[in-house]
Design a protein around this motif. Structure first.
Motif, PDB file in Angstrom:
ATOM      1  N   THR A   1       0.820  -1.214   0.000  1.00 30.67           N
ATOM      2  CA  THR A   1       0.000   0.000   0.000  1.00 30.67           C
ATOM      3  C   THR A   1       0.853   1.262   0.000  1.00 30.67           C
ATOM      4  N   ALA A   2       2.086   1.155   0.525  1.00 28.93           N
ATOM      5  CA  ALA A   2       2.949   2.335   0.613  1.00 28.93           C
ATOM      6  C   ALA A   2       3.827   2.516  -0.618  1.00 28.93           C
ATOM      7  N   ALA A   3       3.966   1.454  -1.408  1.00 26.13           N
ATOM      8  CA  ALA A   3       4.850   1.514  -2.572  1.00 26.13           C
ATOM      9  C   ALA A   3       4.395   2.581  -3.559  1.00 26.13           C
TER      10      ALA A   3
ATOM     11  N   ASP B   1      22.518   1.019  -1.928  1.00 25.70           N
ATOM     12  CA  ASP B   1      21.941   1.092  -3.268  1.00 25.70           C
ATOM     13  C   ASP B   1      22.213   2.439  -3.927  1.00 25.70           C
ATOM     14  N   VAL B   2      22.407   3.480  -3.124  1.00 30.18           N
ATOM     15  CA  VAL B   2      22.634   4.810  -3.705  1.00 30.18           C
ATOM     16  C   VAL B   2      24.045   5.328  -3.451  1.00 30.18           C
TER      17      VAL B   2
ATOM     18  N   ASP C   1      17.084   0.240  -6.631  1.00 27.06           N
ATOM     19  CA  ASP C   1      15.851   0.562  -5.912  1.00 27.06           C
ATOM     20  C   ASP C   1      15.095   1.698  -6.602  1.00 27.06           C
ATOM     21  N   PHE C   2      15.833   2.703  -7.091  1.00 26.01           N
ATOM     22  CA  PHE C   2      15.195   3.802  -7.812  1.00 26.01           C
ATOM     23  C   PHE C   2      14.527   3.285  -9.078  1.00 26.01           C
ATOM     24  N   ARG C   3      15.249   2.447  -9.822  1.00 29.70           N
ATOM     25  CA  ARG C   3      14.674   1.904 -11.063  1.00 29.70           C
ATOM     26  C   ARG C   3      13.435   1.060 -10.788  1.00 29.70           C
TER      27      ARG C   3
ATOM     28  N   THR D   1      12.825   3.974  -0.597  1.00 28.60           N
ATOM     29  CA  THR D   1      13.761   3.652   0.479  1.00 28.60           C
ATOM     30  C   THR D   1      14.004   4.896   1.322  1.00 28.60           C
ATOM     31  N   LEU D   2      14.723   4.720   2.432  1.00 29.85           N
ATOM     32  CA  LEU D   2      14.882   5.831   3.371  1.00 29.85           C
ATOM     33  C   LEU D   2      15.580   7.052   2.761  1.00 29.85           C
ATOM     34  N   PRO D   3      16.660   6.911   1.976  1.00 24.93           N
ATOM     35  CA  PRO D   3      17.266   8.112   1.383  1.00 24.93           C
ATOM     36  C   PRO D   3      16.298   8.870   0.471  1.00 24.93           C
ATOM     37  N   ILE D   4      15.464   8.137  -0.252  1.00 25.84           N
ATOM     38  CA  ILE D   4      14.501   8.781  -1.147  1.00 25.84           C
ATOM     39  C   ILE D   4      13.402   9.467  -0.344  1.00 25.84           C
TER      40      ILE D   4
END
Length: 333
Positions: free
Chosen positions: A160-162, A224-225, A239-241, A246-249
């Motif tokens: 639901t959060a994605a 990942d970043v 993860d971005f793709r 994620t937490l940094p985003i």
């Protein structure tokens, strides 16, 4: 702390110390994952179990029980329970995520089909419950069955959060506590319970596992970043793709202006990603200090894990568990 020195690999030191018990766990897993009537279960389960992995979660159960002075047989059953729950969730995760590779090998859903992966996952969950009742300890049953429910809850919450830019750090933490930390916490906690430790120390084991699990996931997000693809085995920006918040985003979006928020809406919510978008996303993370803030958060969680250990008996395993917390964040320190 370098990754090539022996002291940075406490899981290997733990494995060496607990060789006999981990071998017993492995034998139990292989014995209980088989089916007399459905050979497909053996094939699918053996494919995933045979892929290796550190067996970190069951090792935490064995380590906690040994550190607390337990000398009975049931920590083997509880460690097997933890590994079956973990393996079942991996089978289900790969179907949900439509994954094609895990631990460098094709996933079960790719080699067989989604139905087989889901049903074999269900079988392993059922086997885990058979194992967790073996000690005849209701507290242990409560902890592990609750962990299984929390894991499922975390998976549904993530759905639901994605791709929802309204996802907050609080929601992110609930997902992480469900998907990752719940089983770490249960794995360590039941080791103390089966050993009959005082409540304060049982709670300390739970806190250690919970904090270690949260720190573990935050480090994964950060790598990942800001990691090295050669050492992590992952491409930077996966993860971005895959449009994962994620937490940094999440931290970056929280500080975004209108133009930046439009960028995140296009790339994450709508999935319209173009050449140069990853580079721009990384620039925005750096601009808003999200990478450093995420690093500090990971360090804080592992510090919390180490602090919890101070309430536990002095033991060489306690020192290894402390080193394990350091190892989790060694790649970002």
């Amino acid at each position: 702390m370098g990754l090539d020195t022996a002291v940075t690999k406490p899981h290997e030191r733990l494995a060496a110390l607990l060789t006999e018990e981990m071998a017993a766990v492995d034998r139990l897993i292989r014995e209980r994952m088989t089916s007399e009537y459905a050979p497909r279960i053996d094939e699918v389960a053996a494919h995933l179990v045979g892929a290796g992995g550190k067996r970190l979660r069951p090792m935490l159960t064995i380590a906690a029980a040994r550190m607390c002075g337990y000398d009975g047989p049931y920590h083997i059953y509880l460690a097997g329970t933890v590994e079956f729950i973990h393996t079942a969730t991996l089978l289900h995760d790969d179907v949900v995520d439509e994954s094609g590779q895990r631990r460098g090998r094709p996933t079960a859903n790719l080699l067989w089909d989604n139905k087989s992966s889901v049903l074999v996952g269900d079988y392993l969950f059922a086997r885990s419950f058979q194992l967790m009742v073996a000690p005849g300890n209701m507290r242990v049953l409560d902890i592990l069955s609750n962990a299984a429910a929390v894991i499922a809850e975390g998976e549904v919450l993530q759905l639901t959060a994605a791709q929802d830019l309204g996802t907050t750090e609080e929601i992110y933490l609930k997902v992480v506590r469900g998907k990752t930390a719940a089983l770490f916490a249960a794995a360590t906690e039941v080791g103390g319970v089966i050993a009959g430790m005082p409540e304060e120390q049982v709670k300390a084991l739970h806190t250690y596992g919970d904090a270690l699990g949260v720190g573990f996931q935050i480090v994964d997000d950060l790598l990942d970043v800001a990691g090295d693809a050669a050492s992590t085995g992952k491409n930077i920006g996966d993860d971005f793709r895959e449009r994962k918040l994620t937490l940094p985003i999440i931290k970056t979006i929280a500080k975004a202006d209108d133009t930046e928020r439009t960028f995140w809406a296009r790339t994450i919510e709508k999935g319209d990603q173009r050449d140069g978008d990853l580079e721009h996303a990384l620039e925005l993370m750096a601009k808003h200090g999200a990478i450093e803030a995420t690093r500090q958060e990971a360090l804080a969680w592992t510090a919390r894990a180490k602090e919890a250990l101070s309430l536990l008996p002095e033991h060489e395993i306690r020192d290894m568990l402390s080193d394990l917390a350091d190892y989790v964040v060694a790649r970002i320190s």
